[in-house]
Structure formats: structure tokens, C-alpha cells
Write a protein that holds these residues in place. Structure first.
Motif, PDB file in Angstrom:
ATOM      1  N   PHE A 185       0.821  -1.208   0.000  1.00  0.00           N
ATOM      2  CA  PHE A 185       0.000   0.000   0.000  1.00  0.00           C
ATOM      3  C   PHE A 185       0.862   1.268   0.000  1.00  0.00           C
ATOM      4  CE2 PHE A 185      -2.949  -3.218   1.098  1.00  0.00           C
ATOM      5  CZ  PHE A 185      -4.204  -2.761   0.714  1.00  0.00           C
ATOM      6  N   ALA A 186       2.173   1.104   0.056  1.00  0.00           N
ATOM      7  CA  ALA A 186       3.046   2.274  -0.008  1.00  0.00           C
ATOM      8  C   ALA A 186       3.004   2.921  -1.387  1.00  0.00           C
ATOM      9  CB  ALA A 186       4.475   1.877   0.350  1.00  0.00           C
ATOM     10  N   LEU A 187       2.826   2.131  -2.446  1.00  0.00           N
ATOM     11  CA  LEU A 187       2.792   2.714  -3.787  1.00  0.00           C
ATOM     12  C   LEU A 187       1.614   3.667  -3.975  1.00  0.00           C
ATOM     13  CD1 LEU A 187       3.977  -0.034  -6.306  1.00  0.00           C
ATOM     14  CD2 LEU A 187       5.064   2.112  -5.723  1.00  0.00           C
ATOM     15  N   PRO A 188       0.369   3.279  -3.619  1.00  0.00           N
ATOM     16  CA  PRO A 188      -0.713   4.272  -3.699  1.00  0.00           C
ATOM     17  C   PRO A 188      -0.460   5.489  -2.808  1.00  0.00           C
ATOM     18  CG  PRO A 188      -1.622   2.065  -3.539  1.00  0.00           C
ATOM     19  CD  PRO A 188      -0.152   1.936  -3.315  1.00  0.00           C
ATOM     20  N   ALA A 189       0.137   5.271  -1.635  1.00  0.00           N
ATOM     21  CA  ALA A 189       0.422   6.401  -0.745  1.00  0.00           C
ATOM     22  C   ALA A 189       1.429   7.355  -1.391  1.00  0.00           C
ATOM     23  CB  ALA A 189       0.949   5.895   0.595  1.00  0.00           C
ATOM     24  N   ILE A 190       2.465   6.806  -2.001  1.00  0.00           N
ATOM     25  CA  ILE A 190       3.460   7.647  -2.682  1.00  0.00           C
ATOM     26  C   ILE A 190       2.824   8.372  -3.864  1.00  0.00           C
ATOM     27  CG2 ILE A 190       5.580   7.572  -4.039  1.00  0.00           C
ATOM     28  CD1 ILE A 190       6.471   5.226  -2.245  1.00  0.00           C
ATOM     29  N   ALA A 191       1.977   7.639  -4.617  1.00  0.00           N
ATOM     30  CA  ALA A 191       1.306   8.259  -5.761  1.00  0.00           C
ATOM     31  C   ALA A 191       0.434   9.425  -5.313  1.00  0.00           C
ATOM     32  CB  ALA A 191       0.461   7.217  -6.494  1.00  0.00           C
ATOM     33  N   PHE A 192      -0.283   9.253  -4.197  1.00  0.00           N
ATOM     34  CA  PHE A 192      -1.112  10.346  -3.695  1.00  0.00           C
ATOM     35  C   PHE A 192      -0.239  11.523  -3.255  1.00  0.00           C
ATOM     36  CE2 PHE A 192      -3.079  12.318   0.130  1.00  0.00           C
ATOM     37  CZ  PHE A 192      -4.056  13.036  -0.543  1.00  0.00           C
ATOM     38  N   GLY A 193       0.879  11.256  -2.611  1.00  0.00           N
ATOM     39  CA  GLY A 193       1.762  12.328  -2.180  1.00  0.00           C
ATOM     40  C   GLY A 193       2.304  13.124  -3.351  1.00  0.00           C
ATOM     41  N   ILE A 194       2.698  12.430  -4.419  1.00  0.00           N
ATOM     42  CA  ILE A 194       3.193  13.130  -5.607  1.00  0.00           C
ATOM     43  C   ILE A 194       2.072  13.955  -6.240  1.00  0.00           C
ATOM     44  CG2 ILE A 194       4.100  12.785  -7.931  1.00  0.00           C
ATOM     45  CD1 ILE A 194       5.574  10.327  -6.855  1.00  0.00           C
ATOM     46  N   HIS A 195       0.877  13.356  -6.311  1.00  0.00           N
ATOM     47  CA  HIS A 195      -0.270  14.075  -6.874  1.00  0.00           C
ATOM     48  C   HIS A 195      -0.559  15.346  -6.081  1.00  0.00           C
ATOM     49  CE1 HIS A 195      -4.308  14.646  -8.617  1.00  0.00           C
ATOM     50  NE2 HIS A 195      -4.703  14.881  -7.380  1.00  0.00           N
ATOM     51  N   ALA A 196      -0.451  15.253  -4.758  1.00  0.00           N
ATOM     52  CA  ALA A 196      -0.781  16.398  -3.907  1.00  0.00           C
ATOM     53  C   ALA A 196       0.170  17.571  -4.132  1.00  0.00           C
ATOM     54  CB  ALA A 196      -0.756  15.981  -2.443  1.00  0.00           C
ATOM     55  N   LEU A 197       1.389  17.278  -4.559  1.00  0.00           N
ATOM     56  CA  LEU A 197       2.355  18.356  -4.798  1.00  0.00           C
ATOM     57  C   LEU A 197       1.959  19.236  -5.975  1.00  0.00           C
ATOM     58  CD1 LEU A 197       5.722  16.436  -4.274  1.00  0.00           C
ATOM     59  CD2 LEU A 197       4.632  18.047  -2.700  1.00  0.00           C
ATOM     60  N   PHE A 198       1.176  18.660  -6.901  1.00  0.00           N
ATOM     61  CA  PHE A 198       0.829  19.393  -8.122  1.00  0.00           C
ATOM     62  C   PHE A 198      -0.648  19.751  -8.203  1.00  0.00           C
ATOM     63  CE2 PHE A 198       4.507  16.723  -9.011  1.00  0.00           C
ATOM     64  CZ  PHE A 198       5.401  17.652  -9.538  1.00  0.00           C
ATOM     65  N   ALA A 199      -1.469  19.250  -7.292  1.00  0.00           N
ATOM     66  CA  ALA A 199      -2.901  19.542  -7.314  1.00  0.00           C
ATOM     67  C   ALA A 199      -3.181  20.757  -6.439  1.00  0.00           C
ATOM     68  CB  ALA A 199      -3.700  18.334  -6.835  1.00  0.00           C
TER      69      ALA A 199
END
Length: 477
Positions: A170-184
């Protein structure tokens, strides 16, 4: 006239169905280390005092629950996972609505999620899949909240990071969300990072308890053990086997159909982009481990079905899609229906076996820890499992992964180090040895028990009478 769904009664009905399945579904030897860890974590620390082959969140969260359930810890933990599976469905429904889906589409997608065998299996076993699944689904619902706020950002960061602290995939979805949050623009990366801090600190604390033990349990063992275990069956580790297994498990429920239908709907809304990113991250997380098993799909399911609801809101399913959804839903329900209709539900039988083991230990005057490859059966006896067997059969069957010295340091015993760790005449051994839980009926290998039983017989340990024909109990003379 439209029927208005009441969330709380619907959630209670869903939990009741998952709970009934949890009592009926066959025993799986995978449950061994998770029940043992919840019991041992009441008094001991994972990685330092006993081996645990996963991230640390679940034992610490479930230890008070195991203490509360007492001798019913094993079925109690199954019921906790049943509740978490129901919460996963509810949070996925909420996430779909927050993403902009209509209530009928969100309800249909959530119902289809509840028909996936991956979720049904995870919610019926005392494993570590349902907890991160519920945390992930809750994190998605908060991330898509209509009114973005510091509180929703903090909560989303907390839940995504907690999911990763319960299971590495579940770390991959968490990392993906963190990266998304930087640009959203709608997200507050600072509040998300602050929410993720607490689970991160918990994992860091677990690492400080035993850096080598933590690294072995969380990263080294999952990466190396499959190749060691399947050395005689290399085809199971092939890409062809992975592809077949992935399609098979996706088809045991509407997940495969959901991928096809959601992929046809192209939209550029921020919610859809986030869900698409999380689906891709979840599928990668599911396919990275080798071999692939049904429960590995769980990181992809909540965002996938929320995305399906969004697609169906903009383009309602036609007659063909509805028929296909019913067919795939029936395929996903089939293993669970078979378990429910079984004339002998597994958990009542398991508790009768556990009660028989407890009586035999009482009669033999055993008070100390018991060595067993099926430590989940000791929960009802009031005796703790020997900490060297906390990992159930998994570390036991992979002796080549650690040297004898490292095994002793990690509090792990395997057949080659059994005699040395138990010492002459068993002076460092357990108070009793329980044989029989690692069997075909528990999805295990009965040959794994033989070295342990052979040692007990060689040392002249006495076999104690048991009313359960599945088990054999040995105590020192």
C-alpha cells in the motif's frame, strides 16, 4: 418511487454478511503469524522480541483487541477484519460520491466491490489485508472531500501512510497520492505530510527496536522467500504464471470488468485523474510480488470501483454491461457461497479443536509457551506461543535465508537449528510442542511439522492424549 439508502443500517447488514463468511471460511495457515503477533505484542515488541514478517502497525493496533477477546482472539480478529472489509465498501461508496458520481452509480459500484473474492477473502481471514484496505479507502474519501480543508488533508495523509505502515504494497498508492498532492491545487501538501508523520514515526520506532530484524521482516524476507520456497516449482515464478493468476483473480469478481469499463471513460476532472493514478499504482503494487495472490489486488480495488461509479454516472451501463457485471459478481461470490453452504463451518470446528488443545495442556500441567507452526490455535489455551515460532510456518520453511547465528539473533528457529536452539535435553525448549496445524486442510504442508515432531520423539517427550484427531501434543517427561 426511489428508495433512499440509509448508510448505517446498510453497513450493519454488510458487516453481518461478512461476519457470517468469516465464521464459515476455511482455515488458512497464513493466519498463523498475524494472530500470534497480536497476542505477543501485548507483552513483547516485534522485530526485537519476536519475528514479524510485515510492517508493524497491525500488531500494535490489534494487540488490545486480542487481549479484549481473550480466548476468542482468533475468531475475534476475523470479525474485526470483517468489519474493516465492510468499512472498505462504505468508504469506496463515499469516495465515489465525493468524486462526483451519482448515488445510484456509487451504490452499484460499491455493491460490485463487495462481490470481489479478493475483498471477501481478506475480510474473512485474520490476515493483514483488510486493515490497510479500509485505511486506503478512507484516505481516498477524505482526499476527494468536496470541501478541501486542513482537516481532510491531514486525515488523508494519516490514512494513506497508515495503510503503508500496515502492509508494504500500500506504499505505492500512498506515494502516488503524495506526488499528486504536490501538483494539485486543492490539496495542502503540508497538512498531508503532517498527517503522514505519525505512521512514519511509528515505523521508524519499529526500525530502531531492531534494524536488522525490521529489515529482514519487512523487506528481505518478502523479496527472497518466494524464490527459495518455489525453487522446485520455478514455473510459479514465471511471467506467464503471473499473467494467468492476475487475470484469474481479477475475474473472480467484477474487477476485470471494472478495468475495461472504466478505461473506456475518458475525463479530465481532478477526481478522475487522482483515481486513475491510484488504480495504476494499486495494480503495479498487486503485480510486483511473485507469485500473485488474490489478496494482493486489494490496493487497486477501492479507487477502481470509485472510478467505475464515476464512469457510470456519465455513461450509464447498457444491458450487456449489466449482464456481464452480474456474471462476474457471481464468479466472485462463488468461493464464499461454497464456504457458507459447507456443512461444517471452519471457525466453530477450529474453536472446538482449540478447546481440546487447552484441556490437554491443562491436564498435562503445561504453563509455559508452546511451540507450534499453527500458533493461532493457542489463543484459546491461555498459553503464549513460543516466540521463536511467531512467524508460523513461513520462516521455518526458509532456513537458507539466515545463518544459524542470525536466526538466533532474530528469534527464529528452523529445522537445521532446532536442536541447537532447544539445547541438550530441551533445556531451552518450549513447555510443549503442538503438531498438526500445518496440513492440507489449512492450505499448508504437513511435511513441515515432521522435523519438530521427530525432535520431540527423539528426546523422549511424552505424547498427551487429545480429543481432536487433527493434532498431537508432546510434553517433556
Amino acid at each position: 418511487m426511489a428508495v433512499r439508502l440509509r448508510p448505517l443500517p446498510a453497513l450493519l447488514v454488510l458487516f453481518a454478511l461478512f461476519a457470517a463468511l468469516a465464521m464459515a471460511r476455511p482455515v488458512d495457515h497464513d493466519e498463523s503469524q498475524y494472530v500470534a503477533a497480536a497476542i505477543l505484542a501485548r507483552d513483547w515488541l516485534p522485530y526485537r522480541d519476536f519475528a514479524y514478517l510485515q510492517p508493524p502497525l497491525q500488531p500494535w493496533l490489534f494487540a488490545p483487541l486480542a487481549a479484549l477477546f481473550g480466548e476468542w482472539a482468533w475468531p475475534g480478529l476475523r470479525l474485526v477484519n470483517a468489519l474493516l472489509a465492510a468499512a472498505t465498501v462504505a468508504c469506496t461508496w463515499l469516495a465515489a460520491i465525493h468524486a462526483g458520481a451519482s448515488r445510484p452509480a456509487a451504490l452499484a459500484a460499491a455493491a460490485l466491490l463487495a462481490c470481489c473474492d479478493a475483498l471477501l477473502f481478506s475480510g474473512a481471514m485474520a490476515r493483514n489485508d483488510a486493515l490497510p484496505g479500509a485505511l486506503l479507502a478512507g484516505g481516498i474519501a477524505l482526499a476527494l472531500a468536496p470541501r478541501a480543508s486542513a482537516g481532510s488533508a491531514f486525515g488523508a495523509g494519516l490514512l494513506f501512510a497508515a495503510a503503508a505502515a500496515a502492509k508494504v504494497s500500500f506504499a505505492l498508492p500512498a506515494i502516488a497520492f503524495g506526488i499528486h498532492a504536490l501538483f494539485a491545487r486543492r490539496h495542502s501538501p503540508g497538512w498531508i505530510a503532517l498527517g503522514a508523520l505519525l505512521p512514519t514515526l511509528l515505523v521508524a520506532f519499529a526500525w530502531t527496536l531492531s534494524p536488522a530484524g525490521f529489515t529482514f521482516g519487512v523487506f528481505d524476507f518478502p523479496a527472497r522467500a518466494p524464490a527459495d520456497f518455489y525453487v522446485a516449482r520455478p514455473w510459479k515464478l514465471s511471467l506467464a504464471a503471473k499473467a494467468i493468476d492476475a487475470v484469474k483473480f481479477l475475474a473472480l469478481g467484477p474487477a476485470l470488468l471494472a478495468i475495461l469499463l472504466a478505461a473506456r471513460h475518458r475525463t479530465t476532472t481532478p477526481a478522475a485523474r487522482l483515481l486513475d493514478l491510484l488504480v495504476v499504482a494499486g495494480l503495479i503494487a498487486a503485480l510486483l510480488p511473485t507469485p500473485t495472490w488474490r489478496q494482493y489486488l486489494l490496493p487497486a480495488l477501492p479507487p477502481l470501483f470509485a472510478r467505475l461509479a464515476l464512469a457510470w454516472t456519465h455513461r450509464p451501463p447498457g444491458r450487456g454491461a449489466r449482464i456481464a457485471a452480474i456474471v462476474f459478481a457471481c464468479a466472485g461470490l462463488a468461493p464464499s457461497i461454497e464456504a457458507m453452504l459447507s456443512s461444517r463451518p471452519a471457525m466453530p470446528r477450529a474453536m472446538r479443536d482449540s478447546a481440546a488443545i487447552a484441556r490437554a495442556l491443562d491436564d498435562a500441567g503445561v504453563r509455559g509457551p508452546v511451540a507450534s507452526l499453527a500458533p493461532q490455535y493457542l489463543a484459546a489455551s491461555g498459553r503464549p506461543p513460543d516466540r521463536r515460532f511467531a512467524a508460523g510456518p513461513f520462516a521455518w520453511r526458509s532456513p537458507a535465508l539466515l545463518s544459524p547465528r542470525d536466526q538466533q539473533a532474530r528469534r527464529i528457529v528452523t529445522p537445521p537449528t532446532l536442536a541447537a536452539q532447544f539445547g541438550p535435553r530441551g533445556i531451552w525448549g518450549p513447555a510443549a510442542i503442538l503438531i498438526g496445524g500445518e496440513a492440507e486442510w489449512s492450505a499448508g504442508d504437513p511435511a513441515l511439522d515432521r522435523p519438530l515432531e521427530a525432535w520431540a520423539q527423539k528426546e523422549g517427550w511424552r505424547r498427551v492424549a487429545l480429543t481432536s484427531p487433527r493434532f498431537r501434543l508432546y510434553v517433556p517427561r
